[in-house]
Each structure stands twice: as structure tokens, then as C-alpha cells.
Enzyme design. Structure first.
Site, short mmCIF file in Angstrom:
data_model
loop_
_atom_site.label_atom_id
_atom_site.label_comp_id
_atom_site.label_asym_id
_atom_site.label_seq_id
_atom_site.Cartn_x
_atom_site.Cartn_y
_atom_site.Cartn_z
CG ASP A 75 7.41 6.98 -9.87
OD1 ASP A 75 6.49 6.15 -9.97
OD2 ASP A 75 7.61 7.63 -8.83
CG HIS A 114 4.84 7.98 -6.13
ND1 HIS A 114 5.49 7.20 -7.04
CD2 HIS A 114 4.22 7.11 -5.29
CE1 HIS A 114 5.27 5.92 -6.78
NE2 HIS A 114 4.49 5.84 -5.71
P1 NAD Z 1 3.06 -2.34 4.65
O1 NAD Z 1 1.62 -2.19 5.02
O2 NAD Z 1 3.63 -3.67 4.38
O3 NAD Z 1 3.97 -1.66 5.79
C1 NAD Z 1 3.65 -0.44 6.40
C2 NAD Z 1 4.12 -0.53 7.82
O4 NAD Z 1 3.89 0.74 8.43
C3 NAD Z 1 3.38 -1.57 8.66
O5 NAD Z 1 4.31 -2.42 9.31
C4 NAD Z 1 2.58 -0.72 9.64
O6 NAD Z 1 2.41 -1.36 10.89
C5 NAD Z 1 3.49 0.50 9.75
N1 NAD Z 1 2.85 1.69 10.30
C6 NAD Z 1 1.55 2.07 10.24
N2 NAD Z 1 1.37 3.22 10.91
C7 NAD Z 1 2.59 3.58 11.39
C8 NAD Z 1 3.04 4.66 12.20
N3 NAD Z 1 2.21 5.60 12.64
N4 NAD Z 1 4.35 4.69 12.53
C9 NAD Z 1 5.20 3.73 12.13
N5 NAD Z 1 4.83 2.68 11.39
C10 NAD Z 1 3.54 2.61 11.02
O7 NAD Z 1 3.28 -1.36 3.41
P2 NAD Z 1 4.51 -1.33 2.39
O8 NAD Z 1 4.19 -2.21 1.25
O9 NAD Z 1 5.78 -1.51 3.12
O10 NAD Z 1 4.37 0.16 1.86
C11 NAD Z 1 4.58 1.24 2.72
C12 NAD Z 1 4.14 2.54 2.07
O11 NAD Z 1 4.97 2.84 0.94
C13 NAD Z 1 2.70 2.51 1.54
O12 NAD Z 1 2.12 3.78 1.82
C14 NAD Z 1 2.89 2.35 0.04
O13 NAD Z 1 1.78 2.87 -0.67
C15 NAD Z 1 4.12 3.20 -0.16
N6 NAD Z 1 4.89 2.97 -1.40
C16 NAD Z 1 5.47 4.06 -1.97
C17 NAD Z 1 6.25 3.90 -3.10
C18 NAD Z 1 6.94 5.09 -3.73
O14 NAD Z 1 7.57 4.91 -4.78
N7 NAD Z 1 6.86 6.29 -3.20
C19 NAD Z 1 6.42 2.64 -3.66
C20 NAD Z 1 5.82 1.54 -3.05
C21 NAD Z 1 5.05 1.72 -1.90
C1 LMR Z 2 4.14 2.04 -6.37
O1 LMR Z 2 4.44 3.00 -7.09
O2 LMR Z 2 4.54 0.89 -6.56
C2 LMR Z 2 3.24 2.31 -5.17
O3 LMR Z 2 3.24 3.67 -4.86
C3 LMR Z 2 1.89 1.78 -5.45
C4 LMR Z 2 0.94 1.91 -4.25
O4 LMR Z 2 -0.20 2.40 -4.48
O5 LMR Z 2 1.32 1.51 -3.13
#
Ligand code: NAD
Ligand code: LMR
Length: 328
Positions: free
Chosen positions: A160, A188
């Protein structure tokens, strides 16, 4: 003399962010171009084959700094001896699911992984939670790993922060590296408060340069708050390369320090600074030195900002209660 390798855990490593993040770590973008690393990658059994594919690609990429790869579905093996843990693994929200359903699944994951980290990670392991709800997952991890110092558990709001830098740089048509000291306060989520009241370009305040308070207090804020949703709409997937890059920025600055006169935003355990709720993971402006973050104190908070700091704080207090109700 060559440095000892640092062990970096990435959970959810077979997912989107994991796939973008592990090559960055192996190239030295997270910990420095002279720092060897051993990658620990965790995912769940249904993703084991894909995880092995990522391991094969890491071998094929022949990264000089990469001294080993552990790819596993065993949480104890994954956590053993790690110095840095980037917690990306979690359950994404699916159609028809309520916020409480996602919260319930993810906080249980973070409760159980807290114990594994507490028992098996290296002493002084630094933890960054990326998976949503990032602040509350980090809080649950902290609460269920009482022997890990609270200061070692953080969540990602650097994405962010970088989004705010990007918006200002586009608006003023200046290099993004010349924009300094924006702040992301709070959660977030869409209640976060991107604040430019102390931001500068060169030695000039951003407000003086932009000369449009209506934009800064309106569209700028909502654009940053809603950027994650806008990426999902455009890509049909949530942000991955920018999230991975921000995770590297977060750990690099935490471990190697923030440049003189510059702060960054990190979700950290709140001590109630700026009269926001204590006992939640809240994003503050921080400086880092010798591997420790410190909240920047004494910044003036005007009435407009006060309301926004309180609003996002109230949401975090509510999320904390919801998380505990999911675990009981
Ligand atoms: P994704 O679904 O592509 O990958 C998530 C992975 O986690 C998958 O491979 C899944 O099998 C695995 N997983 C599920 N349960 C698990 C466990 N108990 N132990 C280990 N691995 C496990 O998702 P993504 O696009 O890589 O996003 C991951 C997370 O990050 C999501 O929660 C998303 O919302 C979050 N995110 C946060 C931010 C931020 O700025 N904080 C930004 C983008 C995404
Ligand atoms: C982002 O900020 O891109 C993610 O946290 C959005 C989401 O809901 O996975």
C-alpha cells in the site's frame, strides 16, 4: 569471507505470490546481493506436485546465491531453523463466502503455524504475514506464539505504501524514488489511511507540489485503498508481482535498515502510539536500524487524519474480536 546462508521460509509457495517471490529471494533482492540463502517452501498436500515444480525451476535457474531448497508439506520441516518467515499461505475468498468464513479458515491456519514457528524456527526469527486478513493473521500468530517477541511479528502494508508512492509520482511526473515519507496507517483493507501530510519530493512537501487538496483528500486515498480490488478486476487474480516485491522491500529495510531521513510503513504490534488501539497489529511509519523497527513519533495529526486513524483502528479491534470468536 562468504556469509553463512540465511534460511527463508515462504508459505503458500506454490501460489501466485510464492511463484513471484522465491526467485526474488534467490536473486538477493530481499537480503542483499552478497547474502546466500536457503529457501524453505511450504504448501499443502493438494499443491505438493506444483510445489515440486517450483523447486525444479529454482534448480534450473542456477541462482548463485541459492545454497539449498526445502520443499515440503510438513510444517515442522518447513519451519525448522528459519531466520525469516514470509507467511503467504492461506485460503482465498471464494464466491459465496462471507468474510467470517475466510477469517475462520485463515486464523486457524495462523494459530497452528504459530506453534510450529515458536518451537522450530531459529531464535530471533523475523516474521512477515502477507496472507489476508494480514493484520489479524499476524496478531493471531503473535498471540499463539508467546515466546516469539512481539516486535518480531509484522504484516505487509508496504504494498500500500508503494502504491501511494506510485500515485504521487504519476501525478507529479517525478521519479518514484524521489517521493518520500508517505504513510499507511492501520489495516491492510479498504479502511487503511494513506497519508501524504508529511511526504516530500526533494525538499518540498507533496501537498505544496500537488496543489489539489480535493484530490489528495479524495481520489488519491480511495485509489490506494481500492487498488487491490482494481488489480483483481483487471487480472482476475490478486496482485502478485507487486506484493512479492513489497515483501522483499519490507524484509530488506527491516534487516538492513531504512535510509537516513526516510521511513516506511509496516504493520507492527501497536503500543497505542498516536492514540490508536494498543494490542492490534496496526500499520505505522517506522524507521529500522540494526534489525529493529521503531515507530516514528511526534508527527502532527490533523482532524481529518484523526478520524481516519480511528476508523481503521476500530475495524482492527472488531476483526480481533471476530478472529477470537472464530477460534472459540
Ligand atoms: P494463491 O491462492 O495463489 O496462493 C496461496 C497458496 O497458499 C496456495 O498455493 C495454497 O495451496 C497455499 N495454502 C493454503 N493453505 C495453506 C497452509 N495451511 N499452509 C501453507 N500453504 C497453504 O494466493 P496468492 O495470490 O499467492 O495470495 C496469497 C495471500 O496473500 C492471499 O491471502 C491474498 O489475499 C494475500 N495478499 C496480501 C497482500 C498484502 O499486501 N498484504 C497483497 C496481495 C495478496
Ligand atoms: C491486495 O492488496 O492486492 C490484496 O490484499 C487484495 C486481496 O484481496 O487479495
Amino acid at each position: 569471507m562468504a556469509k553463512e546462508p540465511v534460511r527463508v521460509l515462504v508459505t503458500g509457495a506454490a501460489g501466485q505470490i510464492g511463484y513471484a517471490l522465491v526467485p526474488m529471494v534467490a536473486r538477493g533482492i530481499m537480503l542483499g546481493a552478497d547474502q546466500p540463502v536457503i529457501l524453505h517452501m511450504l504448501d499443502i498436500p493438494p499443491a505438493a506436485e506444483a510445489l515440486n515444480g517450483v523447486k525444479m525451476e529454482l534448480v534450473d535457474a542456477a541462482f548463485p546465491l541459492l545454497k539449498g531448497v526445502v520443499a515440503t508439506t510438513d510444517v515442522v520441516e518447513a519451519c525448522t531453523g528459519v531466520n525469516v518467515a514470509v507467511m503467504v499461505g492461506g485460503f482465498p475468498r471464494k464466491e459465496g463466502m462471507e468474510r467470517k468464513d475466510v477469517m475462520s479458515k485463515n486464523v486457524s491456519i495462523y494459530k497452528s503455524q504459530a506453534s510450529a514457528l515458536e518451537q522450530h524456527a531459529a531464535p530471533n526469527c523475523k516474521v512477515l504475514v502477507v496472507a489476508n486478513p494480514a493484520n489479524t493473521n499476524a496478531l493471531i500468530l503473535k498471540e499463539f506464539a508467546p515466546s516469539i517477541p512481539a516486535k518480531n511479528i509484522t504484516c505487509l502494508t508496504r504494498l500500500d505504501h508503494n502504491r501511494a508512492l506510485g500515485q504521487i509520482s504519476e501525478r507529479l511526473n517525478v521519479q518514484v524514488s524521489d517521493v518520500k515519507n508517505v504513510i499507511i496507517w492501520g489495516n491492510h483493507s479498504s479502511t487503511q489511511y494513506p497519508d501524504v501530510n508529511h511526504a516530500t519530493v526533494g525538499d518540498k512537501p507533496v501537498r505544496e507540489l500537488v496543489k489539489d487538496d480535493e484530490w489528495l483528500n479524495g481520489e488519491f486515498i480511495t485509489t490506494v485503498q481500492q487498488r487491490g480490488a482494481a488489480i483483481i478486476k483487471a487480472r482476475k487474480l490478486s496482485s502478485a508481482l507487486s506484493a512479492a516485491s513489497a515483501a522483499c522491500d519490507h524484509i530488506r529495510d527491516w534487516v538492513l535498515g531504512t535510509p537516513e531521513g526516510t521511513w516506511v510503513s509496516m504493520g507492527v504490534y501497536s503500543d497505542g502510539s498516536y492514540n490508536v488501539p494498543a494490542g492490534v497489529i496496526y500499520s505505522f511509519p517506522v524507521t529500522c536500524k540494526n534489525g529493529e523497527w521503531t515507530i516514528v513519533q511526534g508527527l502532527a495529526i490533523d482532524e481529518f487524519s484523526r478520524k481516519k486513524l480511528d476508523l481503521t483502528g476500530a475495524e482492527l479491534t472488531e476483526e480481533k474480536e471476530l478472529a477470537y470468536s472464530c477460534l472459540s
